[in-house]
Scaffold this active site. Structure first.
Site, PDB file in Angstrom:
ATOM      1  N   GLU A   1       0.862  -1.183   0.000  1.00 42.36           N
ATOM      2  CA  GLU A   1       0.000   0.000   0.000  1.00 42.36           C
ATOM      3  C   GLU A   1       0.896   1.230   0.000  1.00 42.36           C
ATOM      4  O   GLU A   1       2.049   1.175   0.435  1.00 42.36           O
ATOM      5  CB  GLU A   1      -0.882   0.049   1.252  1.00 42.36           C
ATOM      6  CG  GLU A   1      -1.850  -1.094   1.420  1.00 42.36           C
ATOM      7  CD  GLU A   1      -2.571  -1.011   2.759  1.00 42.36           C
ATOM      8  OE1 GLU A   1      -3.303  -0.017   2.980  1.00 42.36           O
ATOM      9  OE2 GLU A   1      -2.383  -1.926   3.584  1.00 42.36           O
TER      10      GLU A   1
ATOM     11  N   LYS B   1       2.284   4.625   1.496  1.00 42.22           N
ATOM     12  CA  LYS B   1       2.427   5.168   2.848  1.00 42.22           C
ATOM     13  C   LYS B   1       2.050   6.648   2.786  1.00 42.22           C
ATOM     14  O   LYS B   1       2.834   7.483   2.353  1.00 42.22           O
ATOM     15  CB  LYS B   1       3.863   4.993   3.348  1.00 42.22           C
ATOM     16  CG  LYS B   1       4.018   5.324   4.820  1.00 42.22           C
ATOM     17  CD  LYS B   1       5.438   5.088   5.294  1.00 42.22           C
ATOM     18  CE  LYS B   1       5.539   5.226   6.801  1.00 42.22           C
ATOM     19  NZ  LYS B   1       5.065   6.539   7.293  1.00 42.22           N
TER      20      LYS B   1
ATOM     21  N   ARG C   1      -1.388   8.652  11.716  1.00 43.49           N
ATOM     22  CA  ARG C   1      -2.052   7.367  11.959  1.00 43.49           C
ATOM     23  C   ARG C   1      -3.108   7.545  13.045  1.00 43.49           C
ATOM     24  O   ARG C   1      -2.846   8.169  14.081  1.00 43.49           O
ATOM     25  CB  ARG C   1      -0.999   6.365  12.394  1.00 43.49           C
ATOM     26  CG  ARG C   1      -1.480   4.934  12.532  1.00 43.49           C
ATOM     27  CD  ARG C   1      -1.307   4.145  11.260  1.00 43.49           C
ATOM     28  NE  ARG C   1      -1.612   2.743  11.499  1.00 43.49           N
ATOM     29  CZ  ARG C   1      -0.741   1.846  11.949  1.00 43.49           C
ATOM     30  NH1 ARG C   1       0.505   2.208  12.205  1.00 43.49           N
ATOM     31  NH2 ARG C   1      -1.110   0.595  12.124  1.00 43.49           N
TER      32      ARG C   1
ATOM     33  N   GLU D   1      -5.399   6.411   8.195  1.00 46.57           N
ATOM     34  CA  GLU D   1      -4.556   7.600   8.117  1.00 46.57           C
ATOM     35  C   GLU D   1      -5.448   8.826   8.001  1.00 46.57           C
ATOM     36  O   GLU D   1      -6.306   8.899   7.112  1.00 46.57           O
ATOM     37  CB  GLU D   1      -3.630   7.524   6.897  1.00 46.57           C
ATOM     38  CG  GLU D   1      -2.527   8.545   6.891  1.00 46.57           C
ATOM     39  CD  GLU D   1      -1.300   8.088   7.670  1.00 46.57           C
ATOM     40  OE1 GLU D   1      -0.334   8.861   7.741  1.00 46.57           O
ATOM     41  OE2 GLU D   1      -1.303   6.963   8.200  1.00 46.57           O
TER      42      GLU D   1
ATOM     43  N   LYS E   1       8.049  -0.645   6.415  1.00 46.21           N
ATOM     44  CA  LYS E   1       7.838   0.652   5.764  1.00 46.21           C
ATOM     45  C   LYS E   1       9.049   0.939   4.883  1.00 46.21           C
ATOM     46  O   LYS E   1      10.192   0.918   5.332  1.00 46.21           O
ATOM     47  CB  LYS E   1       7.612   1.768   6.782  1.00 46.21           C
ATOM     48  CG  LYS E   1       8.644   1.910   7.877  1.00 46.21           C
ATOM     49  CD  LYS E   1       8.234   2.999   8.864  1.00 46.21           C
ATOM     50  CE  LYS E   1       9.227   3.116  10.008  1.00 46.21           C
ATOM     51  NZ  LYS E   1       8.813   4.129  11.009  1.00 46.21           N
TER      52      LYS E   1
END
Length: 535
Positions: free
Chosen positions: A227, A229, A234, A274, A396
């Site tokens: 996905e 970022k 968050r 997010e 990440k």
């Protein structure tokens, strides 16, 4: 227990850099201190204790009634920390021999006293304490202890002390309130496990590790999902019969700042996502979201000009059903089904990024220089949702940072262990007319040795002082790394850097050869030319 015992704990934590040593100090505190003292200390360490009655300005005014103003100014400039300066400069009144107050007595008195009586209360306590106790008192009443103890570290210490899994503690953490008496009774075996029932409580988030080259080489593309970022904050959305809450990643309740999100949470679920500002389907720069953060209330105009939305990542609970043990692929399918069924306003799904090889994914990542995308998230298809940062389940993969050579302009002392060092740096670049204009501030990235060198250089090259801030000669170049650059009306330069940190000290480079503002502005233009969305 007197405040002096808490002061001793703070002093030992400040001068104990190691994580395991801090855990040992916290375990000892929980084991030896009585209730409610240990709970109040825990709340203060984790910044859950908020005493709004005594502001720093009130403390300064109190000290100025019995201290020469010039002596205060010189002392504050030398020490660099208001609380520490008060602790050292305060002269107790002769004949005062009352015992130091208990931690719980301080909190109870401040919460009950009229505002006009608070200065006299604090002055009385300062008279009974030594320098360490005075420092602890001022830090306690003004907030921000800065001793290197996070809420997560405190929960780990509670787990080690009690023998309970930290995951169990995190599940009930937000369901009990200060001074946490039910929590301690459960942990020491004298009471039942606290039951938050249907209360909208925070569940610990699952976090990712940075992906390094060695980690990437070991991955098999078919086992992973990707996905984007997104560059927001968050959040966790919790809604059900017991109420609705919007939490930050650290468990702070930020519902009041985003009433339109709360109004859209007409469902019974716990979601991970997010928080972004989205206009006409496009994610706005992080600076737009900053306009909404840390506000107790927001106006209708603020909501209209900076419309908030949530891009959903995961479904933790569907009504009462706990989905966290399921593999990611199963939770993703449930999330898509739930979203189609519930159709919540101001919420969309974070799209999965298709790829057939890691090389292809790397090429996609290279196109992630758009203002609202930080890089990629990689999630194992079979990974359950577990709290904390478990290596090997989520990665990440951020884009490579940008760099700029900037000139140091101002420096300010840090906090805690850095209170004696000039460790916060404002830097700038040259405009075409020869003026140096600020583009950001950084307080990380350097080593301890570099910090010591920078501190000496700043002290030897100061040209002006503004309270705790020093202006320095325009003679030192810093290479600054950052994630993105965006337009900013708050900076004279018109630009601001996202997540700046010091990459290295350019002692070899003359200040006049540092970068120009046009170079930084070109980075914005380049990102726009590449397209607002990669792929």
């Amino acid at each position: 227990m007197s405040l002096s015992a808490f002061a001793a704990l703070l002093e030992r934590l400040v001068f104990t850099p190691g994580r395991n040593a801090k855990l040992a100090l916290l375990r000892q505190w929980f084991a030896e201190q009585p209730d409610p003292e240990r709970g109040i200390g825990l709340a203060a360490l984790t910044e859950e204790l908020r005493l709004s009655a005594a502001r720093p300005a009130m403390i300064r005014e109190l000290v100025m009634t019995c201290t020469d103003p010039e002596l205060w100014r010189l002392s504050y400039d030398y020490v660099g920390d208001m609380a520490e300066t008060v602790a050292l400069i305060w002269q107790p009144r002769a004949g005062v021999n009352a015992p130091p107050p208990a931690l719980s007595d301080v909190v109870a008195a401040l919460e009950a006293a009229p505002k006009a009586e608070i200065p006299a209360l604090i002055a009385g306590w300062l008279d009974t304490l030594d320098a360490g106790g005075r420092l602890a008192l001022i830090k306690l009443v003004t907030g921000g202890l800065r001793v290197g103890v996070s809420a997560r570290l405190a929960r780990v210490a509670l787990a080690e002390w009690s023998g309970r899994p930290v995951e169990e503690i995190e599940e009930v953490w937000h369901g009990v309130s200060l001074p946490y008496a039910p929590l301690f009774r459960w942990l020491d075996g004298t009471g039942p496990r606290p039951d938050p029932r249907e209360a909208p409580v925070f569940r610990p988030l699952m976090l990712a590790h940075p992906l390094e080259a060695a980690d990437l080489a070991a991955l098999r593309a078919e086992e992973w999902r990707a996905e984007w970022k997104w560059d927001g904050i968050r959040v966790q959305l919790v809604a059900g019969p017991g109420g609705r809450r919007l939490f930050s990643r650290g468990g702070e309740d930020i519902s009041a700042a985003f009433p339109e999100i709360l109004a859209a949470m007409d469902f019974h679920a716990v979601l991970d996502g997010e928080l972004l500002v989205i206009r006409d389907g496009e994610v706005a720069p992080f600076a737009d979201l900053q306009q909404r953060l840390n506000r107790k209330t927001v106006t209708a105009k603020m909501q209209r000009d900076h419309p908030a939305a949530v891009r959903l990542y995961d479904l933790l609970f569907d009504a009462e059903e706990d989905l966290r043990p399921l593999p990611f692929d199963a939770r993703r399918a449930r999330l898509e089904s739930w979203h189609a069924r519930a159709a919540p306003a101001r919420m969309d799904l974070s799209a999965l990024v298709p790829f057939d090889s890691l090389d292809a994914l790397a090429r996609l990542r290279e196109g992630a220089r758009a203002a609202a995308i930080e890089g990629l998230m990689l999630k194992r298809a079979d990974a359950p949702y577990v709290s904390g940062r478990v290596k090997g389940l989520w990665w990440k993969w951020k884009r490579e940072p940008l760099t700029v050579d900037a000139v140091l302009m101002y420096a300010q002392r840090g906090h805690g262990r850095r209170s004696s060092f000039y460790s916060d740096y404002t830097f700038g670049v040259w405009r075409e007319d020869g003026e140096l204009v600020p583009i950001g501030k950084a307080y990380s990235g350097y080593t301890d040795e570099e910090l010591a060198w920078l501190d000496r250089w700043i002290r030897n090259n100061t040209v002006n002082r503004f309270g705790p801030v020093r202006e320095v000669e325009r003679g030192l170049v810093l290479e600054v790394a950052f994630d993105a650059v965006q337009r900013s009306s708050r900076h004279k330069s018109g630009v601001a850097l996202r997540f700046p940190r010091i990459a290295r000290i350019r002692r070899d480079k003359p200040a006049e050869e540092a970068d120009r503002l046009a170079t930084v502005e070109a980075m914005i233009a380049s990102a726009l030319a590449e397209g607002e969305r990669p792929g």
